[in-house]
Design a protein around this motif. Sequence first.
Motif, short mmCIF file in Angstrom:
data_model
loop_
_atom_site.label_atom_id
_atom_site.label_comp_id
_atom_site.label_asym_id
_atom_site.label_seq_id
_atom_site.Cartn_x
_atom_site.Cartn_y
_atom_site.Cartn_z
N PHE A 6 1.04 -0.87 -0.07
CA PHE A 6 0.68 0.44 -0.93
C PHE A 6 2.03 0.37 -1.86
CE2 PHE A 6 -2.45 1.38 2.26
CZ PHE A 6 -3.51 1.75 2.13
N ILE A 7 3.02 -0.09 -0.99
CA ILE A 7 4.54 0.39 -2.32
C ILE A 7 3.87 -0.55 -3.31
CG2 ILE A 7 5.67 -1.76 -1.16
CD1 ILE A 7 7.11 1.72 -2.28
N ILE A 10 1.89 1.26 -6.38
CA ILE A 10 3.11 2.31 -6.54
C ILE A 10 3.51 2.20 -7.78
CG2 ILE A 10 5.02 3.58 -6.40
CD1 ILE A 10 4.04 4.65 -3.33
N TYR A 42 13.20 -6.27 -3.90
CA TYR A 42 12.72 -5.32 -2.32
C TYR A 42 12.69 -5.74 -1.20
CZ TYR A 42 9.73 -2.08 0.43
OH TYR A 42 9.18 -1.58 1.14
N TRP A 43 12.76 -7.87 -1.60
CA TRP A 43 12.80 -8.69 0.06
C TRP A 43 14.41 -8.24 0.40
CZ3 TRP A 43 14.06 -12.93 -0.20
CH2 TRP A 43 14.78 -14.35 0.58
N ASP A 44 15.26 -8.66 -0.52
CA ASP A 44 16.27 -9.29 -0.16
C ASP A 44 17.34 -9.15 -1.85
OD1 ASP A 44 19.57 -9.66 0.32
OD2 ASP A 44 18.05 -10.31 2.09
N LEU A 461 -9.34 0.78 3.38
CA LEU A 461 -9.41 1.29 4.15
C LEU A 461 -8.22 0.63 5.50
CD1 LEU A 461 -12.73 2.72 4.79
CD2 LEU A 461 -10.48 3.95 5.52
N PHE A 462 -8.87 -0.74 5.71
CA PHE A 462 -8.23 -1.67 6.41
C PHE A 462 -6.51 -1.92 6.26
CE2 PHE A 462 -7.17 -5.64 8.18
CZ PHE A 462 -8.17 -6.05 9.76
N ALA A 464 -4.91 0.27 4.97
CA ALA A 464 -4.11 1.88 5.23
C ALA A 464 -3.73 1.41 6.69
CB ALA A 464 -4.77 2.71 4.58
N THR A 465 -4.66 0.91 8.00
CA THR A 465 -4.88 1.10 8.90
C THR A 465 -4.14 0.25 10.15
OG1 THR A 465 -6.79 0.94 9.43
CG2 THR A 465 -6.49 2.51 9.45
N GLU A 467 -1.32 -3.08 10.38
CA GLU A 467 0.14 -3.51 9.82
C GLU A 467 -0.33 -5.47 8.98
OE1 GLU A 467 4.54 -3.56 11.05
OE2 GLU A 467 2.60 -2.15 11.82
N PRO A 468 0.00 -5.01 7.84
CA PRO A 468 -0.16 -6.06 6.25
C PRO A 468 1.45 -7.31 7.46
CG PRO A 468 1.83 -4.51 5.97
CD PRO A 468 1.33 -3.93 6.74
N LEU B 211 -12.75 3.03 10.66
CA LEU B 211 -11.47 2.75 10.22
C LEU B 211 -11.43 4.22 9.15
CD1 LEU B 211 -12.54 -0.97 8.30
CD2 LEU B 211 -10.68 -0.35 10.09
N MET B 227 3.34 3.77 5.67
CA MET B 227 2.57 3.09 4.78
C MET B 227 2.02 3.03 3.81
SD MET B 227 -1.64 4.43 4.74
CE MET B 227 -1.50 5.28 3.97
N LEU B 228 2.65 4.50 2.65
CA LEU B 228 2.92 4.15 1.64
C LEU B 228 4.29 3.15 0.75
CD1 LEU B 228 1.47 7.31 0.22
CD2 LEU B 228 0.30 5.14 0.01
N LYS B 231 9.71 0.69 3.54
CA LYS B 231 11.15 0.38 4.27
C LYS B 231 11.66 1.39 2.91
CE LYS B 231 12.09 -3.52 1.60
NZ LYS B 231 13.72 -5.19 1.70
N VAL B 242 2.08 0.22 10.06
CA VAL B 242 1.40 1.12 10.96
C VAL B 242 1.19 0.79 11.99
CG1 VAL B 242 -0.26 2.83 10.97
CG2 VAL B 242 0.64 2.38 8.84
#
Lengths: 476, 354
Positions: A6-7, A10, A42-44, A461-462, A464-465, A467-468, B211, B227-228, B231, B242
């Motif tokens: 999600f970052i 943004i 953002y990574w390093d 939805l996936f 958000a719930t 871990e990426p 979900l 989540m948003l 880091k 999450v």
Amino acid sequence: MFFNSFIFFIFLAIVLPVFYLLRGQRQKASWLLIASYVFYSYWDWRFCSLLLISTVVDFFVGRALHAADDETRRKRLLWVSCAVNLGILAVFKYFNFFAASIQETAASMGMNVDFLHLNIILPVGISFYTFQTMSYTIDIYRRKLEPTHSFIDFALFVSFFPQLVAGPIERARNLLPEIARLGKPTRTQVSEGLALLTVGFFKKVLIGDACGRIVDHIFGQPELYKSPELLAGLILFSIQIYADFSGYSNIARGLAKLLGIELMKNFEQPYLSANITEFWRRWHISLSSWLRDYLYISLGGNRRGNGRTYINLLTTMLLGGLWHGAAWTFVVWGGLHGLYLAVHKMVIGDRKVADRLAYTGPASAVKWVGGVIGTNLIVLLTWLFFRAADFDQAWYFLDQFAHWQGSELSGRFLGIVLSFGGMMVFLDCLEYFTRSHVWVLKLRPAAAAGICTAVMIVVLLFMATVEPMPFVYFQF
Amino acid sequence: MTALKGILLFAVTALVTLLFLDFWLQVAEIQPPLENRADEGLGPVYRDNVRFSRFSEGFFLGGANEWGYLGRGAPRERTPGTVRIALMGDSFVLGHTVFERHHFKKYLARDLAATLGRPVEVLNFARADYCLWNMHQHYVDYVLEWDPDLTLFFLSDGDLTPGYPADPAMYPYTEYVDGLLRTNRDFLQSGKRRLYLRLEPVLTTLALPRLGFNLLKVIDSGQWQGMLLGKLAPEWGAGDGVQLGEVPGPLSASALAKPGPVLPEVSVRVLEDLAGRGRVAAVIQWEVRPTNRDVIVDSGMPVVELAPVWAGMEARGEDPWWWDVTGQRGHWNHAAHRVMGEWLVGEVGGMVGR
């Protein structure tokens, strides 16, 4: 920053509106350059310096190459570019690998060379951007390209965030002109971009990541699983890596289109290839064409007789394997593909390879299906070496296949494999038979919007719930 | 009119796509629908023969049997000569992190059968979030029907002084009122249960609402920041995403040394009641507060300690709570299940071999 986080959304919510508001190519390019460095940092942030070194060296070497007439000086300049880029790769990606190999060899002869180890981490996307920027100087050396006079354009060419960390590995002659005429994207580009993003996120998040969860467990502790489960894990990995990487490429191309830039296609339904040569025309196209143009042809290609052609194919693929990762398993992966290609070349001789199914009746379809299945089986074997942590693990898998032991969960795993495989085949057939990656746009706009909206709801939805998962190719 | 047709077409294609994806999420075992049904006597229990998968910490591919408890089950009527052991506990005992064949109950059944020379079946009646009060109610109202030779109650500090009891708006539990133990069934009147019952047909058929429900849990637990923002989120922990829920594991040495919450009388009475019924044993899952151990021992129940199992693993450099693949600490891992199953054979063999 992962696309599937999600970052990143943004980040896009800031980058895109500002990009659209800015007027003039120079402002837009500068903004995208800043955004690309923010994306990478953002990574390093420390590894932005490597990016900058490659950029500065190749920008000035490119100009000097163009200005120089003396062949010796031109060769020296090219060596400077290659030495800097390959030097960065050698230190950050391959040093510990070769040091460990030397240590093992030395240890087998009773010598101790334990001091050979660097405590460094692999910078994300290093193999991609070094190859991309090297193509710039090589093309200028070959007088196929004029250098750019804009440092900002060149820096953006090296660091363009949609394809910075996992390609497609663009050529300067394609991407630099796109950057030089940065402007507003067309309506077609926007709609195609959104369609590509939707398909890309679907492939990456719902197919790639969902497969990856199972694959990671099975390859993480294979001794816990029985033969059918290990086979399912291997097949799921072949689906994961394709969904993950082609999904990433779709997202990269889609993002670029939203910025008015066209990137090359990186995948053309590779698992629908009827032979291994066709497979390599459809799989990771930007790398395979890079290796063809800058390595295979430089080695002599097919111009020096059959024997040399086979050796060139094998060498190119061995190095292609090593490009993927600093481990002997990747070398074996590349070597097997080189071997397949050489054998196929030996069998077909000078005959041209068809680039898709030419339907002339049921027999042609049966032959095609047979070719597709055969190609997938030999490719599947290579994925074992690609994914295995080491040779011991790969042999363990092969041993378990040879000494087959049934599982009470065979049916469940079969269902899972068929579901993921079926979805990938479905998506590939849509692309293959419509000859378009944005097949959804062939529907009425409201229907296309409905499908894309529904897909993105499920993807979000996936995301958000769960871990990426990083893109598989980020590690290269 | 054209705009209306467009909106209609949009809505229909979106709906059809959602339904198609929902179906695919289920067959590919990416996301199962809700696996529970709201039972009038026990609260949420597994639907009969439901199959589902889990990927947190470990990898679980399994389901409930036709009698509604986890794993391959056995009918109420026992096969003569078979030793039957029932397990009561929380998510640790439930084992949603390993295949059934890697669950400690399988090692226990296999090795105990070899020791006793008789078939052994181990039935897993654990439920996530259960505390002692829930276990007792479930045992009295349901498990006793299965006539086990031995029921193992897996206990820790949290089970006796519940800090994470199963939701009282959804589950019954044993309470101690006017000198008597009785079942509290207030959940039958709760608004949450009524809502659950209304939504049950959808939740147990479709995967997407599940979900959505998971998303609500992320928001509710405050993990939405991670989540948003990844880091960049404040107080960022490990990973770029999450984790659903928290695993109430062993207490640290400093926490063990501090006095815990006052033990509710119902916990003492429940332990006494169980001890009085016989054919039960308490398995202390890990190091607990001395006062809580005393209460368990004083109840008269036979006690099995698992702390030596974990100490042994740690001495060998193994971490029973660590999941290599997902890089998380949580429930017992594969090695822990194996060692624990083998340990229990020696500990409970004498209790059922008589």
